[in-house]
Design a protein around this motif. Sequence first.
Motif, PDB file in Angstrom:
ATOM      1  N   ASP A 114       0.826  -1.212   0.000  1.00 20.28           N
ATOM      2  CA  ASP A 114       0.000   0.000   0.000  1.00 20.28           C
ATOM      3  C   ASP A 114       0.858   1.260   0.000  1.00 20.28           C
ATOM      4  N   ALA A 136       0.958   4.069  -2.979  1.00 21.55           N
ATOM      5  CA  ALA A 136       0.738   5.500  -2.713  1.00 21.55           C
ATOM      6  C   ALA A 136       1.905   6.331  -3.234  1.00 21.55           C
ATOM      7  N   LEU A 145       1.651   6.621  -6.992  1.00 18.32           N
ATOM      8  CA  LEU A 145       0.619   7.601  -7.362  1.00 18.32           C
ATOM      9  C   LEU A 145       1.136   9.027  -7.159  1.00 18.32           C
ATOM     10  N   LEU A 193      -2.333   3.311 -14.273  1.00 19.40           N
ATOM     11  CA  LEU A 193      -3.148   3.725 -13.127  1.00 19.40           C
ATOM     12  C   LEU A 193      -4.055   2.581 -12.687  1.00 19.40           C
ATOM     13  N   ILE A 233      -4.336   0.928  -8.906  1.00 20.11           N
ATOM     14  CA  ILE A 233      -5.604   0.847  -8.159  1.00 20.11           C
ATOM     15  C   ILE A 233      -5.981  -0.614  -7.906  1.00 20.11           C
ATOM     16  N   LEU A 273      -3.993  -2.169  -5.111  1.00 21.40           N
ATOM     17  CA  LEU A 273      -4.506  -1.774  -3.794  1.00 21.40           C
ATOM     18  C   LEU A 273      -5.703  -2.641  -3.404  1.00 21.40           C
ATOM     19  N   ARG A 274      -6.601  -2.823  -4.352  1.00 17.74           N
ATOM     20  CA  ARG A 274      -7.803  -3.631  -4.109  1.00 17.74           C
ATOM     21  C   ARG A 274      -7.446  -5.081  -3.833  1.00 17.74           C
ATOM     22  N   ARG A 323     -10.942  -8.351 -10.439  1.00 25.75           N
ATOM     23  CA  ARG A 323      -9.989  -7.243 -10.570  1.00 25.75           C
ATOM     24  C   ARG A 323      -9.015  -7.480 -11.724  1.00 25.75           C
TER      25      ARG A 323
END
Lengths: 220, 220
Positions: B60, B64, B67, B77, B81, B84-85, B201
């Motif tokens: 995580d 971050a 990003l 991107l 994302i 993260l999921r 995902r």
Amino acid sequence: MREVFQNELDSLADMLVEMTEKVSAAMEKSKEALRTNDLELAEEVIAGDVEIDRLQLQLDKSAAEILALQAPVAHDLRVVISSLRMSASIERMGDLARHVAQQVRIRFPESAVPEGFEQIFKDMTTAAVRISHAIRELVSEPGLEAVPTIDDLDESIDTLHLAVFTKIAGSNLNPSQVADVTLLSRYLERFGDHAVSIAQRIEYLLTGEWKSELIPGDHG
Amino acid sequence: MREVFQNELDSLADMLVEMTEKVSAAMEKSKEALRTNDLELAEEVIAGDVEIDRLQLQLDKSAAEILALQAPVAHDLRVVISSLRMSASIERMGDLARHVAQQVRIRFPESAVPEGFEQIFKDMTTAAVRISHAIRELVSEPGLEAVPTIDDLDESIDTLHLAVFTKIAGSNLNPSQVADVTLLSRYLERFGDHAVSIAQRIEYLLTGEWKSELIPGDHG
């Protein structure tokens, strides 16, 4: 440009607030449906959950668009990442409120709560409703004051969850009733855990400190 | 610059693979601990879960940072994302493997699986181990081929979960045993749901199409 971006962040916050409002309403109805064995109310919760799912999808899309088009950094980036995390937890709380309602539907016309367990589930659902209100307030007006309340409510749900198992062990429920009561209690316990997880995210947002995803209450 | 960024994306993928390897190993041990009532093995799973949590935290943070520093767009991107999921789902699968192990510890020296339920839990944990392998492969070598396998395995876990309740209803287990069996079955069912969510995902990553967070198997 800056102003447009602030509006977009505000719209994420608005969607989070709307989601928590719907989750609160769902848990209020599930509590009442459980207490009065109201099938119609249970059906309302079950049907209404798609709306919470739809809001999550919308929020996730907006967050992805903000990341792609605005490339936020520092605090703004934290807001977007936290929003993604919180929307997942709030959506899950909606699922759990729905699961409670589904227990009402599965057992109807019998009651999902067996004789002797009315009070303990009244206490648990009351705490669940209160924790959903606290989350709604926390998301509307971020601040650290509500965090201890949320932790306390979660602790009281955990204590009741353990008490349910003690009560089960000394009961003469039939096996299917035990299974129902176990699941019901587990759903409410997880509802509290997700609230704590959201509160931790808000803390992160306000303090910038990363917290572990470890959810203290989940000892299963 | 571009090359550095690609390395960072690769490192996210590496961390996801490492997490799924640890979750697979945990579920393999939980399966065996449950089958042979092996407390030592159960303790290993319980102690090892912090490692999965640590990896999630690390992933995580990296996401971050990517990003914030690289401002990725389009496919890149989506990778960030989705990572993260997926890390959240994989971490949760680790928790659920731990919960299974905790049931062994709670009941020891008695068996967590009551007489007559050995086969059904052997089948469920076998499917859970297989689904964790499928997820590990999917994350290592993203492609859509594994998705139907994951959906099939999840469906077989759901079917077994329902069969557990039928079996409970016709059993003469004592109330605490029923509660244990109910929770155990629920943990395994949720383990499958999270695998499906990860597969969705990966699909999103490969096709760019948003999928609802609705997890089909979770009818509680």
